[in-house]
Motif scaffolding. Structure first.
Motif, PDB file in Angstrom:
ATOM      1  N   VAL A 107     -37.499  32.055  -2.074  1.00  0.00           N
ATOM      2  CA  VAL A 107     -36.181  31.653  -2.857  1.00  0.00           C
ATOM      3  C   VAL A 107     -35.308  32.864  -2.921  1.00  0.00           C
ATOM      4  O   VAL A 107     -34.011  32.328  -2.849  1.00  0.00           O
ATOM      5  N   PHE A 108     -35.778  34.061  -3.255  1.00  0.00           N
ATOM      6  CA  PHE A 108     -34.712  35.122  -3.480  1.00  0.00           C
ATOM      7  C   PHE A 108     -34.019  35.356  -2.079  1.00  0.00           C
ATOM      8  O   PHE A 108     -32.704  35.539  -2.257  1.00  0.00           O
ATOM      9  N   GLY A 153     -34.900  28.286 -11.669  1.00  0.00           N
ATOM     10  CA  GLY A 153     -35.871  27.046 -11.953  1.00  0.00           C
ATOM     11  C   GLY A 153     -36.811  26.960 -10.963  1.00  0.00           C
ATOM     12  O   GLY A 153     -37.947  26.527 -11.302  1.00  0.00           O
ATOM     13  N   TYR A 154     -36.225  26.889  -9.726  1.00  0.00           N
ATOM     14  CA  TYR A 154     -37.403  26.666  -8.579  1.00  0.00           C
ATOM     15  C   TYR A 154     -38.362  27.775  -8.844  1.00  0.00           C
ATOM     16  O   TYR A 154     -39.483  27.358  -8.435  1.00  0.00           O
ATOM     17  N   SER A 155     -38.200  29.155  -8.873  1.00  0.00           N
ATOM     18  CA  SER A 155     -39.149  29.981  -8.829  1.00  0.00           C
ATOM     19  C   SER A 155     -40.084  29.953  -9.936  1.00  0.00           C
ATOM     20  O   SER A 155     -41.224  30.032  -9.573  1.00  0.00           O
ATOM     21  N   ILE A 156     -39.482  29.499 -11.025  1.00  0.00           N
ATOM     22  CA  ILE A 156     -40.627  29.378 -12.290  1.00  0.00           C
ATOM     23  C   ILE A 156     -41.408  28.071 -12.313  1.00  0.00           C
ATOM     24  O   ILE A 156     -42.669  27.843 -12.403  1.00  0.00           O
ATOM     25  N   TRP A 157     -40.786  26.930 -12.202  1.00  0.00           N
ATOM     26  CA  TRP A 157     -41.156  25.605 -12.309  1.00  0.00           C
ATOM     27  C   TRP A 157     -41.658  24.772 -10.859  1.00  0.00           C
ATOM     28  O   TRP A 157     -42.275  23.770 -11.200  1.00  0.00           O
ATOM     29  N   MET A 158     -41.266  25.291  -9.718  1.00  0.00           N
ATOM     30  CA  MET A 158     -41.758  24.462  -8.621  1.00  0.00           C
ATOM     31  C   MET A 158     -43.201  24.196  -8.629  1.00  0.00           C
ATOM     32  O   MET A 158     -43.817  25.331  -8.173  1.00  0.00           O
ATOM     33  N   PRO A 159     -43.819  23.042  -8.618  1.00  0.00           N
ATOM     34  CA  PRO A 159     -45.216  22.963  -8.585  1.00  0.00           C
ATOM     35  C   PRO A 159     -45.875  23.348  -7.260  1.00  0.00           C
ATOM     36  O   PRO A 159     -45.284  23.355  -6.270  1.00  0.00           O
TER      37      PRO A 159
END
Length: 221
Positions: free
Chosen positions: A81-82, A56-62
């Motif tokens: 993040v990974f 979720g962080y990877s895709i949606w973090m502004p």
């Protein structure tokens, strides 16, 4: 959600499918853990939640919330993040007793971002989703804390269901949270698209599964 979010995934990122799969994996591992109460089941349950949050962080973090040394480079942010998730996965084997507390603490950062976006937007749908998501999470966290620290009290009154209530609320919170972050992300990454919140099976039902529908294109003023 994989079916309902398909038009959005085609426009934004097909990685949404991976998040939906991880959500199902969490359910399976959680079921396995609570059936066996094994150490392996606990780790599988908690690590799958960790990777869902990382996705979720990877895709949606502004991009405006990225660390300053990364600028607004999303591929580098995904790598960061990974790496952090890999390290956290390793550490979860060393001190498994802190895993649940660490996972819940991540919600504090998510709440901070959501609060900042709540102040920025006048979109009624987004504000409503944020409000519902926060309330659901608050009920879930209250149930979890109550189960952890007041277990003897609940046993005395023969009401040993707080942990199951936690599962109920958090399983509803996740879809609402995913749609909330999709709307937040769309403000930055899909400015020419109009996203509408829908609920399955019917918008008019008091409770439903939220998803986003792309209404059409519009030009910026």
């Amino acid at each position: 959600m994989m079916f309902l979010m398909h038009p959005y995934a085609q426009k934004r990122s097909r990685s949404i499918y991976a998040l939906c799969v991880l959500f199902m994996v969490i359910g399976l591992f959680s079921m396995y853990f609570h059936m066996t109460l094994s150490f392996l089941g606990q780790l599988l349950d908690e690590i799958s939640i960790l990777w869902l949050l990382a996705g979720g962080y990877s895709i949606w973090m502004p991009r405006c919330y990225f660390p300053t040394f990364l600028g607004e480079n999303r591929p580098q942010f995904i790598c960061l993040v990974f790496i952090a998730t890999m390290v956290s996965t390793f550490l979860s084997f060393l001190r498994p007793t802190v895993n649940a507390y660490a996972l819940n603490s991540i919600a504090v950062h998510i709440l901070y971002i959501v609060f900042q976006e709540y102040k920025k937007t006048s979109n009624k749908e987004l504000r409503h989703l944020i409000e519902v998501s926060v309330v659901l999470w608050a009920f879930a966290l209250t149930s979890w804390i109550s189960d952890r620290f007041l277990c003897s009290f609940w046993q005395q009154i023969n009401f040993s269901y707080m942990h199951s209530i936690w599962h109920l609320f958090i399983s509803i919170t996740f879809p609402y949270g995913m749609v909330t972050m999709a709307l937040v992300d769309a403000r930055y990454e899909m400015p020419n698209q109009t996203l509408k919140v829908r609920y399955w099976p019917r918008d008019t039902w008091p409770v439903g599964l939220p998803y986003v529908e792309i209404s059409g294109d519009h030009k910026n003023c």
